[in-house]
Design a protein around this motif. Structure first.
Motif, mmCIF file in Angstrom:
data_model
loop_
_atom_site.group_PDB
_atom_site.id
_atom_site.type_symbol
_atom_site.label_atom_id
_atom_site.label_comp_id
_atom_site.label_asym_id
_atom_site.label_seq_id
_atom_site.Cartn_x
_atom_site.Cartn_y
_atom_site.Cartn_z
ATOM 1 N N THR A 49 0.798 -1.232 0.000
ATOM 2 C CA THR A 49 0.000 0.000 0.000
ATOM 3 C C THR A 49 0.826 1.276 0.000
ATOM 4 O O THR A 49 0.322 2.332 -0.368
ATOM 5 C CB THR A 49 -0.919 0.048 1.233
ATOM 6 O OG1 THR A 49 -0.102 0.122 2.416
ATOM 7 C CG2 THR A 49 -1.837 -1.167 1.295
ATOM 8 N N GLY A 50 2.070 1.184 0.484
ATOM 9 C CA GLY A 50 2.892 2.392 0.625
ATOM 10 C C GLY A 50 2.528 3.210 1.858
ATOM 11 O O GLY A 50 3.026 4.308 2.048
ATOM 12 N N ARG A 51 1.669 2.678 2.717
ATOM 13 C CA ARG A 51 1.281 3.332 3.975
ATOM 14 C C ARG A 51 1.811 2.488 5.132
ATOM 15 O O ARG A 51 1.631 1.261 5.136
ATOM 16 C CB ARG A 51 -0.233 3.483 4.052
ATOM 17 C CG ARG A 51 -0.796 4.414 2.979
ATOM 18 C CD ARG A 51 -2.295 4.663 3.137
ATOM 19 N NE ARG A 51 -3.082 3.441 3.239
ATOM 20 C CZ ARG A 51 -3.625 2.792 2.213
ATOM 21 N NH1 ARG A 51 -3.442 3.226 0.982
ATOM 22 N NH2 ARG A 51 -4.350 1.700 2.417
ATOM 23 N N GLU A 64 -2.673 0.626 11.021
ATOM 24 C CA GLU A 64 -2.122 1.539 10.025
ATOM 25 C C GLU A 64 -1.916 2.893 10.697
ATOM 26 O O GLU A 64 -2.854 3.446 11.285
ATOM 27 C CB GLU A 64 -3.070 1.692 8.838
ATOM 28 C CG GLU A 64 -2.509 2.602 7.772
ATOM 29 C CD GLU A 64 -3.435 2.791 6.597
ATOM 30 O OE1 GLU A 64 -3.551 3.933 6.120
ATOM 31 O OE2 GLU A 64 -4.046 1.787 6.163
ATOM 32 N N LYS A 65 -0.715 3.415 10.618
ATOM 33 C CA LYS A 65 -0.404 4.696 11.247
ATOM 34 C C LYS A 65 -1.353 5.761 10.705
ATOM 35 O O LYS A 65 -1.461 5.955 9.498
ATOM 36 C CB LYS A 65 1.060 5.073 10.990
ATOM 37 C CG LYS A 65 1.481 6.397 11.571
ATOM 38 C CD LYS A 65 1.470 6.365 13.074
ATOM 39 C CE LYS A 65 2.011 7.683 13.633
ATOM 40 N NZ LYS A 65 1.610 7.892 14.996
ATOM 41 N N GLY A 66 -2.053 6.423 11.613
ATOM 42 C CA GLY A 66 -2.955 7.504 11.244
ATOM 43 C C GLY A 66 -4.371 7.080 10.946
ATOM 44 O O GLY A 66 -5.199 7.928 10.602
ATOM 45 N N GLY A 70 -5.398 10.423 11.776
ATOM 46 C CA GLY A 70 -5.160 11.155 10.537
ATOM 47 C C GLY A 70 -3.696 11.490 10.320
ATOM 48 O O GLY A 70 -3.327 12.055 9.285
ATOM 49 N N ASN A 71 -2.834 11.143 11.270
ATOM 50 C CA ASN A 71 -1.396 11.446 11.180
ATOM 51 C C ASN A 71 -0.674 10.304 10.478
ATOM 52 O O ASN A 71 0.051 9.525 11.083
ATOM 53 C CB ASN A 71 -0.823 11.678 12.583
ATOM 54 C CG ASN A 71 -1.503 12.824 13.286
ATOM 55 O OD1 ASN A 71 -1.897 13.812 12.669
ATOM 56 N ND2 ASN A 71 -1.683 12.702 14.588
ATOM 57 N N THR A 72 -0.881 10.235 9.178
ATOM 58 C CA THR A 72 -0.413 9.108 8.377
ATOM 59 C C THR A 72 1.073 9.178 8.055
ATOM 60 O O THR A 72 1.700 10.231 8.173
ATOM 61 C CB THR A 72 -1.196 9.046 7.056
ATOM 62 O OG1 THR A 72 -0.983 10.278 6.350
ATOM 63 C CG2 THR A 72 -2.675 8.835 7.298
ATOM 64 N N GLN A 73 1.592 8.021 7.638
ATOM 65 C CA GLN A 73 2.963 7.927 7.151
ATOM 66 C C GLN A 73 2.940 7.274 5.776
ATOM 67 O O GLN A 73 2.523 6.129 5.632
ATOM 68 C CB GLN A 73 3.830 7.079 8.095
ATOM 69 C CG GLN A 73 4.074 7.723 9.428
ATOM 70 C CD GLN A 73 4.864 6.841 10.374
ATOM 71 O OE1 GLN A 73 5.006 5.644 10.178
ATOM 72 N NE2 GLN A 73 5.391 7.452 11.421
ATOM 73 N N ILE A 74 3.396 8.030 4.781
ATOM 74 C CA ILE A 74 3.551 7.499 3.431
ATOM 75 C C ILE A 74 5.002 7.032 3.325
ATOM 76 O O ILE A 74 5.933 7.804 3.563
ATOM 77 C CB ILE A 74 3.257 8.579 2.363
ATOM 78 C CG1 ILE A 74 1.857 9.178 2.580
ATOM 79 C CG2 ILE A 74 3.425 8.009 0.961
ATOM 80 C CD1 ILE A 74 0.727 8.196 2.574
ATOM 81 N N VAL A 75 5.199 5.770 2.979
ATOM 82 C CA VAL A 75 6.531 5.176 2.971
ATOM 83 C C VAL A 75 7.203 5.409 1.620
ATOM 84 O O VAL A 75 6.646 5.079 0.575
ATOM 85 C CB VAL A 75 6.451 3.666 3.284
ATOM 86 C CG1 VAL A 75 7.827 3.032 3.259
ATOM 87 C CG2 VAL A 75 5.778 3.445 4.634
ATOM 88 N N PRO A 96 1.662 15.049 13.595
ATOM 89 C CA PRO A 96 2.613 14.526 14.578
ATOM 90 C C PRO A 96 2.737 13.003 14.475
ATOM 91 O O PRO A 96 1.757 12.319 14.198
ATOM 92 C CB PRO A 96 2.011 14.904 15.929
ATOM 93 C CG PRO A 96 0.826 15.757 15.665
ATOM 94 C CD PRO A 96 0.486 15.663 14.223
ATOM 95 N N ALA A 97 3.942 12.497 14.740
ATOM 96 C CA ALA A 97 4.152 11.048 14.759
ATOM 97 C C ALA A 97 3.800 10.469 16.123
ATOM 98 O O ALA A 97 3.399 9.324 16.232
ATOM 99 C CB ALA A 97 5.596 10.713 14.411
#
Length: 114
Positions: A49-51, A64-66, A70-75, A96-97
């Motif tokens: 997914t790239g997430r 899944e982060k966020g 809503g504080n997502t991480q796109i890898v 924020p992480a």
């Protein structure tokens, strides 16, 4: 990103219960954002997914982060260390992480004597 796990990753995570530390690092600034854990399933989902998707040890489930904050991480990239026992995810952090609201989970410092 390919969803096919490399032979090194497949060997490392052959047991579905195996967890590997995963360090999230800002892809642009290099700032260390957080440490979480991944298993084979969360890593495969992340690659597909790239997430960033991690495994919660306290809840015993994938997250899944966020997904709630809503504080997502796109890898952007994933590196495996030389011993094959840790990952670094270079991510685009949205918000924020840290669950405390800080940009990074590493905001507390210890004094080092010299």
């Amino acid at each position: 990103m390919s969803n096919e796990l490399s032979p090194d990753i497949r060997a490392l995570l052959k047991d579905p219960a195996t967890l590997i530390p995963a360090i999230a690092q800002d892809a642009t600034t290099g700032e260390i954002l957080m440490l979480a854990y991944m298993n084979a399933e969360s890593l495969a989902i992340t690659l597909e997914t790239g997430r960033a998707t991690y495994f919660s040890r306290s809840r015993n489930e994938l997250w899944e982060k966020g997904s709630t904050s809503g504080n997502t991480q796109i890898v952007h990239a994933i590196s495996l260390d030389c011993d094959g026992d840790a990952l670094v995810l270079k991510v685009e952090q949205n918000g924020p992480a840290c669950h405390t609201g800080n940009r990074s989970c590493f905001f507390r410092n210890l004094e080092v004597s010299r």
